[in-house]
Each structure stands twice: as structure tokens, then as C-alpha cells.
Design an enzyme around this catalytic site. Structure first.
Site, PDB file in Angstrom:
ATOM      1  N   LYS A  19       2.382 -15.564   2.045  1.00 36.26           N
ATOM      2  CA  LYS A  19       2.649 -16.274   0.787  1.00 36.26           C
ATOM      3  C   LYS A  19       4.142 -16.589   0.773  1.00 36.26           C
ATOM      4  O   LYS A  19       4.900 -16.145  -0.107  1.00 36.26           O
ATOM      5  CB  LYS A  19       2.220 -15.367  -0.385  1.00 36.26           C
TER       6      LYS A  19
ATOM      7  N   ASP B 284      -6.322  -7.176   4.094  1.00 34.04           N
ATOM      8  CA  ASP B 284      -7.480  -6.481   3.519  1.00 34.04           C
ATOM      9  C   ASP B 284      -8.439  -7.492   2.896  1.00 34.04           C
ATOM     10  O   ASP B 284      -9.637  -7.486   3.156  1.00 34.04           O
ATOM     11  CB  ASP B 284      -6.974  -5.482   2.461  1.00 34.04           C
TER      12      ASP B 284
ATOM     13  N   ASP C  95      -3.755 -18.207  -0.119  1.00 32.36           N
ATOM     14  CA  ASP C  95      -4.766 -18.824  -0.997  1.00 32.36           C
ATOM     15  C   ASP C  95      -5.521 -19.916  -0.248  1.00 32.36           C
ATOM     16  O   ASP C  95      -6.745 -20.009  -0.315  1.00 32.36           O
ATOM     17  CB  ASP C  95      -4.139 -19.335  -2.304  1.00 32.36           C
TER      18      ASP C  95
ATOM     19  N   ASP D 193     -12.344  -9.119   4.297  1.00 35.60           N
ATOM     20  CA  ASP D 193     -13.615  -9.098   3.567  1.00 35.60           C
ATOM     21  C   ASP D 193     -14.164 -10.509   3.353  1.00 35.60           C
ATOM     22  O   ASP D 193     -15.377 -10.730   3.424  1.00 35.60           O
ATOM     23  CB  ASP D 193     -13.462  -8.382   2.211  1.00 35.60           C
TER      24      ASP D 193
ATOM     25  N   TYR E 197       0.821  -1.210   0.000  1.00 35.32           N
ATOM     26  CA  TYR E 197       0.000   0.000   0.000  1.00 35.32           C
ATOM     27  C   TYR E 197       0.861   1.270   0.000  1.00 35.32           C
ATOM     28  O   TYR E 197       0.482   2.289  -0.548  1.00 35.32           O
ATOM     29  CB  TYR E 197      -0.898   0.043   1.245  1.00 35.32           C
TER      30      TYR E 197
END
Ligand code: IPM
Ligand code: MN
Length: 373
Positions: free
Chosen positions: A189, A245, A221, A249, A142
Site C-alpha cells: 500500500k 494473510d 486493494d 485467504d 502483528y
């Protein structure tokens, strides 16, 4: 006690829902003898319109001086529909996180029994899920260097982390786990990314200081899949900015409604509280938006100020509104009566001020009159 609260209503439904959160806070002030001094500030599309800047300097000043910040939502259709616009509402929020060094975002995912029927997942899968997501908020991709090449045919965003940036959020996650089910899952990851490998190494080292907390690692994942398949396996999820983030969600689906989830963004000196839902521009000004997430953000704010009984009072009022079905359209069936945004706020404030169920005049609730005899 007297507290100064910076209020940033923001865009879309932000102003409507924060108005209801303030009603709840006013009822708390009245009932528990506090003074909340609200300082309103602008951020987002509304601030661009007024000043050309999504985060005017005085907003930063107001926030720095306040004991806590209550934020509504950011974003407008005009900007969503035109990604080429250079000055964008979201930049305001990102810069505020940066200015105040809000390095840790916490999203609690809790199941309200009344809402299980609203969830797209099976009851057996989601019942009793209780997760806290700790997302690093002030570094990573970000905030890394970003560029588009001169010929506009390539672009890059750099993701970088320091041990210090990883450590401060990690300590908060472990401390939270100690008070919960004593498990931290680091989502990364690490099979591909160097930053993820630094995260693993740093978190494993810190984990040794928290012997009562179990630590495990999960690739992002797989984590996205596990959260919907078997959410009960998680306690505290810790992750870097972008993965956090997305995972937040995904996890929101479990609760059955994004309209009731709140989050906090914490720094050393400041803290900001906001609903998970965005600005929902289509519902703007219609008095139909669900105010419960904003009201629960106010409860998290009180918790942060150490006002635990007061936070509980808001929590109980929200649960009562769900039990009685005094909720907005998003939580209702097609032809069921739904309360307006303002009426839900009125009910919550009434219930906080008169916490005895015997005081409720159930016949009046649906008439939109005072709920108290
Ligand atoms: C959030 C939002 C923001 C983010 C956007 C609005 C920049 O999605 O608070 O999670 O990606 O951090
Ligand atoms: Mn997000």
C-alpha cells in the site's frame, strides 16, 4: 534416514487431520525405508486448558530439536465468542513463529482439475492458475507495539519493518520465481504507508540481482480484486505480514476448496507445515473433516527435508483420491456418498504403499475395507 518430527495436533479438527497425515508419513517410512520419530507437543486452547499457557516451554524445546514441525490447527469457539479473554490460543502460534524466527510463509495455490467444478469462480478464469504466495511472517503489525489507552477509548498497533526483515523473505521469493514462471509481484500500500515504500525500495534493489525475474508492484486493494478477476497473471506474490494473510485467504477461493490447501512457514533453522483451514470447531470429533490439506502439509514437509520422490508419492495419492472421489463431504454433492476423515487417510496410506492402479480393488473402496487385494 531417520528424522524427528514435532507434531502439534492443536485444537478442533487438528488432531483428526494430523492423525491422517501421520498415516501417510508412516506409509512413506515403510515404503521408502525411513524412520520418522514423532514428538507430540501442545499448543493453543488445549495447552491453555492443561497448563494455562498457549505455548508451553517444552513445546518450543521439542520444536527446536526436531527436523520439521507438523501442525494441525488452533482456536476454539469459547475464545472466538469472547474477544476480551486475555490468554488466547492464537498467541501460541504467533509466539512460536517468533521464537523460531519463522519469517516466511509459503502458500501454493494450485488448481486440481477435479475440483474446478467446486470453485465459485468460472472455469475459464481459474483453470491452470499456479501461484505461490510468499508472506513475511515474523514482523510488521502483528509484532509491533500495541496498546489500549487507560480510558479504553483508543488503541494502536504499530507496523514497522527493517530492511533486513524485508530482504530475507524477498530473496526466497525471487529464488522461487527463478524455478517457476520468473515473475514476482510485490503487494503493498505504497500510496499510503511508509513501511510499504521501504518494501518497494528494498525489493526493487534486490530485484536487480535476479535479472531473469520480472518484478512488478500492485496495491493491495487492487491485488485483492485482480486475484479473483485474473489469477493467471500471477506467479510469485510477495507481501508483508497482514496483507499477505488476507491475500492468501482470498487466493484460496480459486482452488475450489480450502480443505486441500497447505502452507509452510520457514526460518533459518526450523520449518512448520500446516493446513490453511482453521480448527473448524463444529466438525471436531465427527470424523468428517477433510484431511487432504494436512496430508499435503506432510508432502511439503518431505519436500523441505529433500525427500522429493516421497513428496511426489503423497501428491499422487491425493490426486488419485480426488479422481476416484474418495473424499469427505465438503467436496461432494448433497446426496453423494462421502468418505470419513479416517477412510480418506486409509486410502492415501494404502495407495502410497501400493502405487499400482492395478492393485486397487475399486469395489472395496466404498465399503471402507482395505483397498488393496
Ligand atoms: C494464519 C492465521 C493466523 C494469522 C492467526 C490464527 C493468528 O490466520 O496462519 O494465517 O493471522 O497469521
Ligand atoms: Mn490467515
Amino acid at each position: 534416514m531417520k528424522y524427528t518430527i514435532a507434531v502439534i495436533p492443536g485444537d478442533g479438527i487438528g488432531p483428526e487431520v494430523t492423525t491422517q497425515a501421520k498415516k501417510a508419513l508412516d506409509a512413506i517410512a515403510e515404503t521408502y525405508d525411513h524412520i520418522f520419530l514423532y514428538k507430540e507437543a501442545q499448543m493453543g486452547a488445549c495447552a491453555i486448558e492443561k497448563t494455562g499457557d498457549p505455548l508451553p516451554v517444552e513445546t518450543i524445546e521439542i520444536c527446536k530439536k526436531a527436523d520439521a514441525i507438523l501442525f494441525g490447527a488452533i482456536g476454539e469457539l469459547k475464545y472466538d465468542n469472547d474477544p476480551s479473554l486475555k490468554v488466547r490460543p492464537e498467541q501460541g502460534l504467533l509466539r512460536l513463529r517468533n521464537e523460531l524466527e519463522l519469517f516466511c510463509n509459503i502458500t501454493p495455490i494450485k488448481i486440481y482439475p477435479k475440483l474446478i467444478k467446486n470453485a465459485p469462480l468460472k472455469k475459464e478464469i481459474i483453470a491452470e492458475t499456479d501461484i505461490a504466495i510468499y508472506r513475511e511472517l515474523s514482523a510488521g503489525i502483528y509484532f509491533g507495539k500495541k496498546e489500549v489507552s487507560k480510558d479504553k477509548k483508543s488503541a494502536f498497533d504499530v507496523c514497522s519493518y527493517t530492511v533486513e526483515e524485508i530482504s530475507r523473505v524477498t530473496h526466497l521469493a525471487f529464488k522461487a520465481a527463478q524455478e517457476r514462471k520468473k515473475k514476482v509481484t510485490l503487494v503493498d500500500k505504497a500510496n499510503v504507508l511508509e513501511t510499504s515504500r521501504l518494501w518497494r525500495k528494498t525489493v526493487a534493489k534486490i530485484g536487480k540481482q535476479y535479472k531473469d525475474v520480472a518484478l512488478d508492484f500492485m496495491l493491495v486493494d487492487n491485488a485483492a480484486m485482480q486475484i479473483v478477476l485474473h489469477p493467471k497473471q500471477f506467479d510469485v506474490i510477495l507481501s508483508e505480514n497482514l496483507f499477505g494473510d488476507i491475500i492468501s485467504d482470498v487466493a484460496c477461493v480459486i482452488g475450489g476448496s480450502i480443505g486441500i490447501l497447505a502452507s509452510s512457514s520457514i526460518g533459518e533453522k526450523n520449518a512448520l507445515f500446516e493446513p490453511i483451514h482453521g480448527s473448524f470447531p463444529k466438525a471436531k470429533g465427527k470424523d468428517i473433516a477433510n484431511p487432504l490439506a494436512s496430508i499435503l502439509s506432510a508432502a511439503m514437509l518431505l519436500e523441505y527435508l529433500g525427500l522429493h520422490d516421497e513428496a511426489d508419492a503423497i501428491q499422487r495419492a491425493v490426486e488419485k483420491s480426488l479422481d476416484l472421489g474418495i473424499t469427505t463431504q465438503d467436496l461432494k454433492g448433497k446426496n453423494q456418498y462421502a468418505a470419513s476423515t479416517a477412510k480418506v487417510g486409509d486410502f492415501i496410506a494404502d495407495y502410497i504403499a501400493n502405487q499400482e492402479d492395478s492393485n486397487l480393488n475399486f469395489t472395496n473402496i466404498h465399503m471402507g475395507q482395505s483397498t488393496i487385494i
